[in-house]
Each structure stands twice: as C-alpha cells, then as structure tokens.
Design an enzyme around this catalytic site. Sequence first.
Site, mmCIF file in Angstrom:
data_model
loop_
_atom_site.group_PDB
_atom_site.id
_atom_site.type_symbol
_atom_site.label_atom_id
_atom_site.label_comp_id
_atom_site.label_asym_id
_atom_site.label_seq_id
_atom_site.Cartn_x
_atom_site.Cartn_y
_atom_site.Cartn_z
ATOM 1 N N THR A 159 19.430 -77.141 -14.511
ATOM 2 C CA THR A 159 19.744 -75.791 -14.028
ATOM 3 C C THR A 159 19.458 -74.693 -15.045
ATOM 4 O OG1 THR A 159 21.979 -76.008 -14.895
ATOM 5 C CG2 THR A 159 21.637 -76.661 -12.587
ATOM 6 N N HIS A 191 21.944 -50.380 -25.306
ATOM 7 C CA HIS A 191 21.949 -51.840 -25.316
ATOM 8 C C HIS A 191 22.070 -52.400 -26.741
ATOM 9 C CE1 HIS A 191 21.127 -51.565 -21.107
ATOM 10 N NE2 HIS A 191 20.056 -50.824 -21.357
ATOM 11 N N HIS A 228 17.515 -55.636 -21.841
ATOM 12 C CA HIS A 228 18.923 -55.286 -22.044
ATOM 13 C C HIS A 228 19.649 -56.203 -23.030
ATOM 14 C CE1 HIS A 228 19.519 -52.780 -18.098
ATOM 15 N NE2 HIS A 228 18.482 -52.375 -18.807
ATOM 16 N N ASP A 266 15.853 -81.384 -21.576
ATOM 17 C CA ASP A 266 16.329 -82.724 -21.235
ATOM 18 C C ASP A 266 15.472 -83.250 -20.082
ATOM 19 O OD1 ASP A 266 17.301 -81.616 -18.864
ATOM 20 O OD2 ASP A 266 19.388 -82.196 -19.200
ATOM 21 N N CYS A 293 16.758 -77.434 -18.778
ATOM 22 C CA CYS A 293 17.498 -78.592 -18.263
ATOM 23 C C CYS A 293 17.432 -78.526 -16.744
ATOM 24 C CB CYS A 293 18.918 -78.643 -18.814
ATOM 25 S SG CYS A 293 20.052 -77.349 -18.271
HETATM 26 C C1 RB5 Z 1 21.378 -83.602 -16.149
HETATM 27 O O1 RB5 Z 1 21.584 -84.430 -15.059
HETATM 28 C C2 RB5 Z 1 21.891 -82.198 -15.852
HETATM 29 O O2 RB5 Z 1 23.283 -82.187 -15.836
HETATM 30 C C3 RB5 Z 1 21.356 -81.214 -16.869
HETATM 31 O O3 RB5 Z 1 19.966 -81.240 -16.843
HETATM 32 C C4 RB5 Z 1 21.729 -79.756 -16.668
HETATM 33 O O4 RB5 Z 1 21.473 -79.345 -15.367
HETATM 34 C C5 RB5 Z 1 23.046 -79.352 -17.159
HETATM 35 O O5 RB5 Z 1 23.423 -78.162 -17.100
#
Ligand code: RB5
Length: 149
Positions: free
Chosen positions: A67, A133, A98, A8, A65
């Site tokens: 995070t 595993h 693992h 994203d 994304c």
């Molecule tokens: C987008 O703003 C953000 O929420 C997305 O990239 C991600 O971090 C979601 O887990």
Amino acid sequence: MKIAIGCDHGGIVLKPSIIQTLQSRGIEVEDFGCYDESSVDYPDYALKVAEAVSTGKCDKGIVLCGTGIGISIAANKVKGIRAGVVHDEFTAEMISAHNNANIIAMGGRIITPERAAKLVTIWLDTPFQGGRHENRVAKISAIEDKYFK
Ligand code: RB5
C-alpha cells in the site's frame, strides 16, 4: 542526483519501471532490495533507504510496499525523513510543493508500474514552494527535536 530505492514483496512490481525512468533521466539509483517476491519485512527496507537519505549518501528516496503505508510509517521513524504515500498526480505534486518530502512511498497493490513512474517524475519536477510551507516543515523538525534522541 542519487536516489535510493527499496521495497518489500508487495511493492517490487513497481520497481523496474521506476528505476528505468530514473536512469533515463541520468539519475543514479542505489537499489537496497528486496530483489525477488519472497516474503520480507518492509521496515528492513524502509530503514536502509531512510538511512541513505538521512546521512546524505542519497539525495532522495523511494519506498514501495503493498500500500505504501507501512513502509512510509517506518521510514518516518528516522530523523530528518519526511515520507508520505502518493497515488495520483495531485498527491505527487503536493508532496513536494507543500511537504518537501525527501522520500515518497507507493503501493504495488494500489497503482500500476506506469503510474508509479509518472508520479516519481512529477515529484522530482515539482519544486518546494517554501513560504508558509517552510514554517510548517520547520515545525515538523521541531517535533523531531523534542522527541528523537
Ligand atoms: C505485505 O503483505 C504488506 O503488509 C505490505 O506490503 C504493506 O502493504 C504494509 O503496509
């Protein structure tokens, strides 16, 4: 080997260095988008990558994304996908050794593009250890068989 990649707007910053690293290793890459920093919904891109991997169109996948968390949660909703977030050398190694993950997730607001490319290399170069595993991964599949239609 062919690797699917998707992101994203929060993860797109990591994509060029990863694609360059994969291609320099002779790995074919299918880029499922997004392609610019316009705001999009990460589940749409998780689904594209997860379907490519679960159907065998691609061997493995990478999702990005802000995070790595949201897009990995979404990818794991597709049967046969084992996705997790990696952010350092140890998690990149363990997710293969693992967990035999077929998709890794990373966060563009967490790590640098240089680190992301390095972690992809570690993941690809680390074999699954099997043994105890194997049994644990089989138990993950058993949960899928119980709850997925
Ligand atoms: C987008 O703003 C953000 O929420 C997305 O990239 C991600 O971090 C979601 O887990």
